[in-house]
Design a protein around this motif. Structure first.
Motif, short mmCIF file in Angstrom:
data_model
loop_
_atom_site.label_atom_id
_atom_site.label_comp_id
_atom_site.label_asym_id
_atom_site.label_seq_id
_atom_site.Cartn_x
_atom_site.Cartn_y
_atom_site.Cartn_z
N ASP A 131 37.67 52.48 27.47
CA ASP A 131 37.57 52.98 28.84
C ASP A 131 38.60 52.50 29.85
O ASP A 131 38.55 52.90 31.00
N GLY A 132 39.52 51.63 29.49
CA GLY A 132 40.57 51.24 30.43
C GLY A 132 40.18 50.13 31.38
O GLY A 132 39.05 49.64 31.36
N PRO A 133 41.09 49.71 32.27
CA PRO A 133 40.85 48.53 33.11
C PRO A 133 39.96 48.76 34.33
O PRO A 133 39.46 47.80 34.90
N LEU A 134 39.75 50.01 34.75
CA LEU A 134 38.98 50.26 35.97
C LEU A 134 37.49 50.46 35.71
O LEU A 134 36.66 50.04 36.54
N GLY A 141 35.58 41.22 34.90
CA GLY A 141 36.25 40.15 35.63
C GLY A 141 37.62 40.51 36.15
O GLY A 141 38.38 39.63 36.56
N ASN A 142 37.96 41.82 36.15
CA ASN A 142 39.26 42.25 36.65
C ASN A 142 39.24 42.36 38.17
O ASN A 142 38.26 42.82 38.76
N SER A 143 40.31 41.95 38.81
CA SER A 143 40.46 42.02 40.26
C SER A 143 41.45 43.13 40.60
O SER A 143 42.57 43.14 40.09
N VAL A 144 41.04 44.07 41.47
CA VAL A 144 41.86 45.24 41.78
C VAL A 144 42.25 45.22 43.26
O VAL A 144 41.40 45.03 44.12
N THR A 145 43.54 45.42 43.53
CA THR A 145 44.04 45.50 44.91
C THR A 145 44.84 46.79 45.08
O THR A 145 45.44 47.30 44.13
N LEU A 146 44.82 47.31 46.30
CA LEU A 146 45.58 48.52 46.63
C LEU A 146 46.96 48.12 47.13
O LEU A 146 47.10 47.39 48.11
N GLU A 147 48.00 48.60 46.44
CA GLU A 147 49.37 48.26 46.79
C GLU A 147 49.98 49.26 47.76
O GLU A 147 50.62 48.88 48.74
N SER A 148 49.81 50.56 47.51
CA SER A 148 50.46 51.58 48.33
C SER A 148 49.92 52.94 47.94
O SER A 148 49.07 53.07 47.06
N LEU A 164 44.04 40.95 35.48
CA LEU A 164 43.09 40.90 34.38
C LEU A 164 42.45 39.52 34.24
O LEU A 164 43.11 38.49 34.43
N ALA A 165 41.19 39.51 33.88
CA ALA A 165 40.49 38.24 33.66
C ALA A 165 41.12 37.48 32.49
O ALA A 165 41.14 36.25 32.48
#
Length: 288
Positions: A131-134, A141-148, A164-165
């Motif tokens: 299913d991928g990282p999202l 435990g993955n941390s997601v931030t919006l870049e642009s 990634l964790a």
């Protein structure tokens, strides 16, 4: 008004309009974008029910001995994969059992299974499986931030950075309208150990049992280069896949010393879930 002045004003207005559009798109937080992506791809509960996924289709590559080669990709949670590609009378296999990987490349004069290189093993161990990282990123435990907000193949897309964790960073671009993945980048070690970027774009999304799956995945494109294409034709969800599917055939097997025989596994169902093409009737390849 002078033509030059009018042109300057027009350019300025376009720039302002584009900036306003980007600002409006960027009002969502990274968490909100991820939630919309998961919903667009079919929902978290539906993805959690998928234990195995099989893709059947063909690969088109300028580097291949044939213009079109049939493939079968089998995946099983948490991170087992087996890819078989048929070329002429030969077949190549790449498999990862969650810990170790092996490959069979008879076309190169290597008829015996051989282990992954350290670089290949590292790349496989960092994979996300089905299913991928999202999908289920918080539980992973993955941390997601919006870049642009970027322009990707004439689509506006949220550029997300995923820490990634297990270590490392990956990048995902999510369409601002459909909220489906349209590009995925990760770093890998090259044969000489130098890092290189691996990029995949997703398209031709179709519905398979309520999930959105990209039936077209392209890699290796760029200026003056034709991308390699993986065109999926059939997707099967939750087909029975035994762990032996991913094991190295050259690895030693434990002996059965007087124990009762194991009943053979029931054959996989013959009815496959084939989604109709949106054009004739594409990560979510999957990102994959």
């Amino acid at each position: 008004m002078k033509p030059v002045a009018a042109a300057t004003i027009a350019v300025g207005l376009v720039a302002v309009a584009l900036a306003a559009g980007c600002a409006a798109a960027a009002k969502l937080s990274a968490a909100e974008i991820v939630a919309k992506n998961v919903a667009a791809r079919g929902g978290l509960d539906a993805w959690r029910k998928v234990e195995t996924m099989v893709w059947i289709g063909h690969i088109e590559s300028a580097h291949a001995p044939l213009p079109s080669m049939q493939f079968k990709l089998e995946q099983k949670r948490p991170n087992k994969t087996r890819l078989q590609v048929n070329s002429l009378r030969d077949k190549s296999v790449r498999a990862f059992d969650g810990a170790q990987g092996w490959k069979l490349r008879p076309a190169r004069g290597r008829p015996e299974a051989e282990p992954y290189t350290p670089q290949e093993l590292k790349f496989a161990q960092a994979g996300h499986g089905i299913d991928g990282p999202l999908i289920d990123s918080v539980a992973k435990g993955n941390s997601v931030t919006l870049e642009s907000v970027d322009e990707i193949a004439e689509h506006k897309a949220y550029h997300l950075n995923v820490r990634l964790a297990k270590g490392g960073n990956e990048e995902v671009w999510v369409d601002t309208k459909t909220y489906l993945d349209i590009r995925y980048d990760r770093m890998a070690d090259g044969p000489a150990g130098a890092p290189r970027r691996v990029s995949a774009t997703y398209g031709d999304y179709r519905t398979v049992e309520g999930l959105q799956i990209p039936f077209l995945i392209e890699t290796g494109g760029g200026p003056g280069r034709t991308p390699d294409k993986m065109q999926i034709e059939t997707v099967v969800l939750n087909a029975p896949l035994d762990d032996s599917t991913f094991e190295n055939p050259a690895a030693p097997r434990p002996r059965n010393r007087g124990r009762p025989g194991i009943a053979p596994q029931a054959p996989a169902p013959t009815a496959l879930s084939t989604a109709p093409s949106a054009a004739s009737a594409e990560r979510g390849s999957a990102p994959q």
